[in-house]
Design an enzyme around this catalytic site. Structure first.
Site, PDB file in Angstrom:
ATOM      1  N   ARG A  29      13.014  28.114  15.129  1.00 34.96           N
ATOM      2  CA  ARG A  29      13.331  29.890  16.343  1.00 34.96           C
ATOM      3  C   ARG A  29      14.034  29.061  17.256  1.00 34.96           C
ATOM      4  O   ARG A  29      14.976  29.127  18.550  1.00 34.96           O
ATOM      5  CB  ARG A  29      12.923  30.509  16.416  1.00 34.96           C
ATOM      6  N   ASP A 130       4.157  45.386  24.533  1.00 33.99           N
ATOM      7  CA  ASP A 130       4.240  43.893  24.140  1.00 33.99           C
ATOM      8  C   ASP A 130       4.516  43.432  25.481  1.00 33.99           C
ATOM      9  O   ASP A 130       4.432  43.412  26.190  1.00 33.99           O
ATOM     10  CB  ASP A 130       6.162  44.318  23.861  1.00 33.99           C
TER      11      ASP A 130
HETATM   12  C1  LIG Z   1       8.051  41.892  14.176  1.00 36.25           C
HETATM   13  S1  LIG Z   1       7.309  42.632  15.456  1.00 36.25           S
HETATM   14  C2  LIG Z   1       7.174  44.467  15.172  1.00 36.25           C
HETATM   15  C3  LIG Z   1       6.659  45.232  15.549  1.00 36.25           C
HETATM   16  C4  LIG Z   1       5.994  47.176  15.326  1.00 36.25           C
HETATM   17  N1  LIG Z   1       4.536  46.789  15.060  1.00 36.25           N
HETATM   18  C5  LIG Z   1       6.229  46.895  14.021  1.00 36.25           C
HETATM   19  O1  LIG Z   1       5.336  46.720  13.311  1.00 36.25           O
HETATM   20  O2  LIG Z   1       7.739  47.472  13.501  1.00 36.25           O
HETATM   21  C6  LIG Z   1       6.824  42.201  16.479  1.00 36.25           C
HETATM   22  C7  LIG Z   1       6.369  42.123  18.363  1.00 36.25           C
HETATM   23  O3  LIG Z   1       5.533  41.430  18.575  1.00 36.25           O
HETATM   24  C8  LIG Z   1       5.725  40.984  19.746  1.00 36.25           C
HETATM   25  N2  LIG Z   1       5.353  39.940  20.558  1.00 36.25           N
HETATM   26  C9  LIG Z   1       5.034  38.796  20.558  1.00 36.25           C
HETATM   27  N3  LIG Z   1       4.151  37.836  20.551  1.00 36.25           N
HETATM   28  C10 LIG Z   1       3.542  38.472  21.430  1.00 36.25           C
HETATM   29  C11 LIG Z   1       2.204  38.939  22.298  1.00 36.25           C
HETATM   30  N4  LIG Z   1       1.455  36.971  22.321  1.00 36.25           N
HETATM   31  N5  LIG Z   1       1.581  39.101  22.859  1.00 36.25           N
HETATM   32  C12 LIG Z   1       2.986  40.726  22.254  1.00 36.25           C
HETATM   33  N6  LIG Z   1       3.202  41.212  22.005  1.00 36.25           N
HETATM   34  C13 LIG Z   1       4.317  40.239  20.934  1.00 36.25           C
HETATM   35  C14 LIG Z   1       7.341  41.039  19.838  1.00 36.25           C
HETATM   36  O4  LIG Z   1       8.382  41.138  20.921  1.00 36.25           O
HETATM   37  C15 LIG Z   1       7.506  41.815  19.478  1.00 36.25           C
HETATM   38  O5  LIG Z   1       8.453  42.976  19.541  1.00 36.25           O
END
Ligand SMILES: C[S@@+](CC[C@H](N)C(=O)[O-])C[C@H]1O[C@@H](n2cnc3c(N)ncnc32)[C@H](O)[C@@H]1O
Length: 257
Positions: A29, A130
Site C-alpha cells: 500500500r 476511527d
Molecule cells: C474497512 S474499514 C471498516 C469500516 C466498518 N467497521 C465496516 O466494517 O464497514 C476499516 C477502518 O479502520 C480504520 N482504521 C485503520 N487503522 C486503525 C487504527 N489503528 N485505529 C482505528 N481505526 C483504524 C480505517 O481508517 C478504516 O476506516
C-alpha cells in the site's frame, strides 16, 4: 530511508504504530502511495509529513482502507436486531455502544436505525471512532452514494434518508444519535462500560499479536455479558482464553470477570 526506519520514525514522530499492521500488505500500500505521489523514497515521504501535517493526514487516509456500507452482512445485522440488542436492553436503563473503526459512519448509523426501530433510541448512547480524521468528517456529513445503501430496504430509505441529487442524506434524527471522535485502536485509551462493541473489518490489517491485544482490551471495556460484534471474515480462535463465550458467527459475549 529503509522501510523499517520509516516505520520507526513514524512511530516516534506521529505515535502511529505501523509495526502492528501486517507487513506485506502495508508495504504494498505504501509503495503504491509513493508511486501515486511520484516520489521514490520513504525518507522523502517522511519529510513531507513532518513539514506539513496535512500530508500526514493524506497519508493516513490513503493507508487506511475505508470501504464500508450500511448493514454490512445483513444477516448478522438482522441477528443483532432480533436477538442480541433486545437481550442487552432487557433490564437496562441505558445501552452503551462503541463502533470502533467506524469509517464513513455507515456502521454506527445502522445501529442507530436499529435502535430507533426497536424503540430504544432514547435509551442508547452510540460512540463511533476511527483513526482517520478525513473519514470522520465524511461520517459527520452523512451523505451517501447508492452503493453504500444497497442493503437498506426501500422502507428504511424512505423513512431515514432524504434524496439529494444522486445521493442520500441521513435524516438529522438519526445523525444526532451518534457521537464521533478520533481514536487509534493501537495507541489510544479504551473507555469502559460498553454493552456492545462493533469492531469489524479492521483487525484483518493487524498482526496476530496486535489483534490479541485489541480483543483483550475490548474485553476490559465491556460490561459483564456485553457483546463484541466482529467482521464476517474475522475469527477469534482463542476466545475462551480472552474472556469470551462464542454466541454465533461474528458475536462473542464477555464472560463474567
Ligand atoms: C474497512 S474499514 C471498516 C469500516 C466498518 N467497521 C465496516 O466494517 O464497514 C476499516 C477502518 O479502520 C480504520 N482504521 C485503520 N487503522 C486503525 C487504527 N489503528 N485505529 C482505528 N481505526 C483504524 C480505517 O481508517 C478504516 O476506516
Amino acid at each position: 530511508m529503509e522501510f523499517g526506519a520509516f516505520k520507526n520514525r513514524v512511530m516516534t514522530s506521529f505515535h502511529l504504530d505501523l509495526n502492528s499492521y501486517k507487513e506485506k500488505q502495508l508495504k504494498r500500500r505504501l509503495d503504491s502511495y509513493l508511486g501515486r505521489l511520484k516520489i521514490a523514497d520513504y525518507g522523502e515521504l517522511f519529510n513531507r509529513m513532518t513539514v506539513n501535517r496535512r500530508s500526514y493526514e493524506e497519508f493516513l487516509d490513503y493507508l487506511t482502507i475505508n470501504v464500508s456500507e450500511f448493514f454490512r452482512d445483513p444477516q448478522r445485522f438482522n441477528e443483532l436486531q432480533r436477538v442480541f440488542i433486545p437481550g442487552l436492553a432487557n433490564g437496562k436503563n441505558q445501552i452503551n455502544v462503541w463502533s470502533a473503526a467506524c469509517s464513513n459512519g455507515s456502521e454506527p448509523y445502522s445501529v442507530a436505525i436499529i435502535m430507533e426501530e426497536l424503540g430504544l433510541s432514547g435509551r442508547s448512547k452510540i460512540t463511533a471512532t476511527d483513526i482517520d480524521r478525513q473519514i470522520l468528517n465524511k461520517a459527520e456529513h452523512a451523505v451517501y452514494p447508492r452503493e453504500s445503501l444497497k442493503n437498506v430496504s426501500p422502507d428504511r430509505l424512505g423513512r431515514f434518508f432524504d434524496r439529494v441529487g444522486e445521493s442520500f442524506a441521513l435524516k438529522d434524527a438519526i445523525k444526532r444519535k451518534v457521537a464521533f471522535k478520533q481514536h487509534d485502536l493501537l495507541a489510544g485509551e479504551y473507555d469502559k462500560h460498553y454493552d456492545l462493541i462493533l469492531c469489524r473489518n479492521v483487525t484483518i490489517y493487524f498482526t496476530k499479536e496486535a489483534q490479541e491485544i485489541i480483543y483483550r482490551r475490548f474485553n476490559s471495556s465491556l460490561n459483564n455479558g456485553g457483546i463484541l460484534f466482529i467482521g464476517g471474515s474475522e475469527m477469534i480462535f482463542n476466545y475462551k482464553e480472552l474472556g469470551y463465550e462464542k454466541l454465533s458467527t461474528c458475536f462473542y459475549k464477555k464472560t463474567a470477570d
